[in-house]
Design a protein around this motif. Structure first.
Motif, PDB file in Angstrom:
ATOM      1  N   GLY A 143      41.183  45.309   2.858  1.00 32.97           N
ATOM      2  CA  GLY A 143      41.823  44.293   3.697  1.00 32.97           C
ATOM      3  C   GLY A 143      43.280  44.641   3.968  1.00 32.97           C
ATOM      4  N   LYS A 144      43.968  45.218   2.974  1.00 33.77           N
ATOM      5  CA  LYS A 144      45.369  45.606   3.159  1.00 33.77           C
ATOM      6  C   LYS A 144      45.471  46.756   4.142  1.00 33.77           C
ATOM      7  N   SER A 145      44.588  47.699   4.058  1.00 34.45           N
ATOM      8  CA  SER A 145      44.648  48.839   4.973  1.00 34.45           C
ATOM      9  C   SER A 145      44.333  48.393   6.405  1.00 34.45           C
ATOM     10  N   LYS A 146      43.410  47.415   6.569  1.00 32.82           N
ATOM     11  CA  LYS A 146      43.121  46.893   7.905  1.00 32.82           C
ATOM     12  C   LYS A 146      44.329  46.156   8.472  1.00 32.82           C
ATOM     13  N   LEU A 147      45.075  45.417   7.628  1.00 32.27           N
ATOM     14  CA  LEU A 147      46.265  44.699   8.064  1.00 32.27           C
ATOM     15  C   LEU A 147      47.348  45.688   8.500  1.00 32.27           C
ATOM     16  N   LYS A 148      47.519  46.764   7.741  1.00 25.20           N
ATOM     17  CA  LYS A 148      48.487  47.790   8.106  1.00 25.20           C
ATOM     18  C   LYS A 148      48.092  48.444   9.420  1.00 25.20           C
ATOM     19  N   LEU A 149      46.822  48.672   9.633  1.00 25.94           N
ATOM     20  CA  LEU A 149      46.329  49.288  10.859  1.00 25.94           C
ATOM     21  C   LEU A 149      46.580  48.366  12.059  1.00 25.94           C
ATOM     22  N   ILE A 150      46.371  47.072  11.872  1.00 26.69           N
ATOM     23  CA  ILE A 150      46.604  46.107  12.956  1.00 26.69           C
ATOM     24  C   ILE A 150      48.087  46.047  13.298  1.00 26.69           C
ATOM     25  N   ILE A 151      48.954  45.988  12.292  1.00 30.05           N
ATOM     26  CA  ILE A 151      50.404  45.937  12.524  1.00 30.05           C
ATOM     27  C   ILE A 151      50.869  47.205  13.228  1.00 30.05           C
ATOM     28  N   LEU A 152      50.395  48.343  12.791  1.00 31.51           N
ATOM     29  CA  LEU A 152      50.755  49.615  13.407  1.00 31.51           C
ATOM     30  C   LEU A 152      50.295  49.655  14.866  1.00 31.51           C
ATOM     31  N   GLY A 153      49.118  49.134  15.134  1.00 34.20           N
ATOM     32  CA  GLY A 153      48.603  49.086  16.512  1.00 34.20           C
ATOM     33  C   GLY A 153      49.456  48.187  17.393  1.00 34.20           C
ATOM     34  N   VAL A 154      49.875  47.019  16.884  1.00 38.49           N
ATOM     35  CA  VAL A 154      50.706  46.089  17.652  1.00 38.49           C
ATOM     36  C   VAL A 154      52.065  46.714  17.944  1.00 38.49           C
ATOM     37  N   VAL A 155      52.670  47.371  16.956  1.00 36.90           N
ATOM     38  CA  VAL A 155      53.966  48.021  17.153  1.00 36.90           C
ATOM     39  C   VAL A 155      53.847  49.131  18.196  1.00 36.90           C
ATOM     40  N   ALA A 156      52.799  49.923  18.130  1.00 35.74           N
ATOM     41  CA  ALA A 156      52.588  50.996  19.100  1.00 35.74           C
ATOM     42  C   ALA A 156      52.397  50.422  20.502  1.00 35.74           C
ATOM     43  N   LEU A 157      51.678  49.313  20.617  1.00 38.52           N
ATOM     44  CA  LEU A 157      51.459  48.670  21.913  1.00 38.52           C
ATOM     45  C   LEU A 157      52.787  48.163  22.488  1.00 38.52           C
ATOM     46  N   LEU A 158      53.593  47.500  21.658  1.00 32.24           N
ATOM     47  CA  LEU A 158      54.891  47.003  22.122  1.00 32.24           C
ATOM     48  C   LEU A 158      55.806  48.157  22.535  1.00 32.24           C
TER      49      LEU A 158
END
Length: 172
Positions: A17-32
């Protein structure tokens, strides 16, 4: 032993679950970051790059620098009286003229008696009730500016005075 086996899968699920949260945050930052870069690039290309800065620099060098303001106090202060409903009312106004050319102001000083006469006539022709409001005072200031500019244009050939300013205004 059953307790140890039950705890092991629960700990593994939390790590996933922690690795999925990190992946989601990284994806949002890359999108922004991608959106920001695309907006910046679009703005850069539509504005013409550095070409927009050159005319502004040329205008700054070609436009003459504005001279500092010079103020000329008209002393003594103007005092006029009004007769309102059988009651005597008074107005005292201290006036300053703002210009940017000392030579033109010196040329206008020769005509100071005419200028003071026109201002006294203007001030005494006002309605006392209207002068009690800020709008009335501003209208009087604008009328005084127009009167002084008109006289300066007639006598010196140039609009010497930019503004007439009231430095003191008393109604009684």
């Amino acid at each position: 032993m059953a307790k140890k086996e039950a705890k092991a899968p629960a700990e593994g699920g939390a790590a996933g679950g922690k690795s999925k949260l990190k992946l989601i945050i990284l994806g949002v930052v890359a999108l922004l970051l991608a959106i920001g870069l695309s907006v910046g690039a679009t703005w850069f290309f539509l504005s013409g790059g550095d070409k927009g800065a050159e005319p502004a620099e040329e205008e700054a060098t070609s436009a003459p620098a504005k001279q500092p303001a010079i103020y000329q106090e008209l002393a003594p202060a103007f005092v006029v009286n009004f007769n309102q409903n059988g009651r005597q009312r008074y107005m005292q106004v201290s006036v300053a003229l703002m210009t940017r050319d000392q030579a033109q102001m010196d040329a206008l000083k020769v005509h100071m008696p005419v200028l003071r006469n026109k201002l006294v006539m203007l001030f005494s022709s006002q309605n006392f009730e209207a002068l009690a409001t800020p709008v009335g005072k501003e209208m009087l200031r604008q009328q005084a500016t127009a009167t002084v500019q008109e006289l300066a244009k007639q006598e010196t050939g140039a609009v010497t005075v930019e503004q007439v300013l009231f430095t003191n205004f008393v109604l009684q």
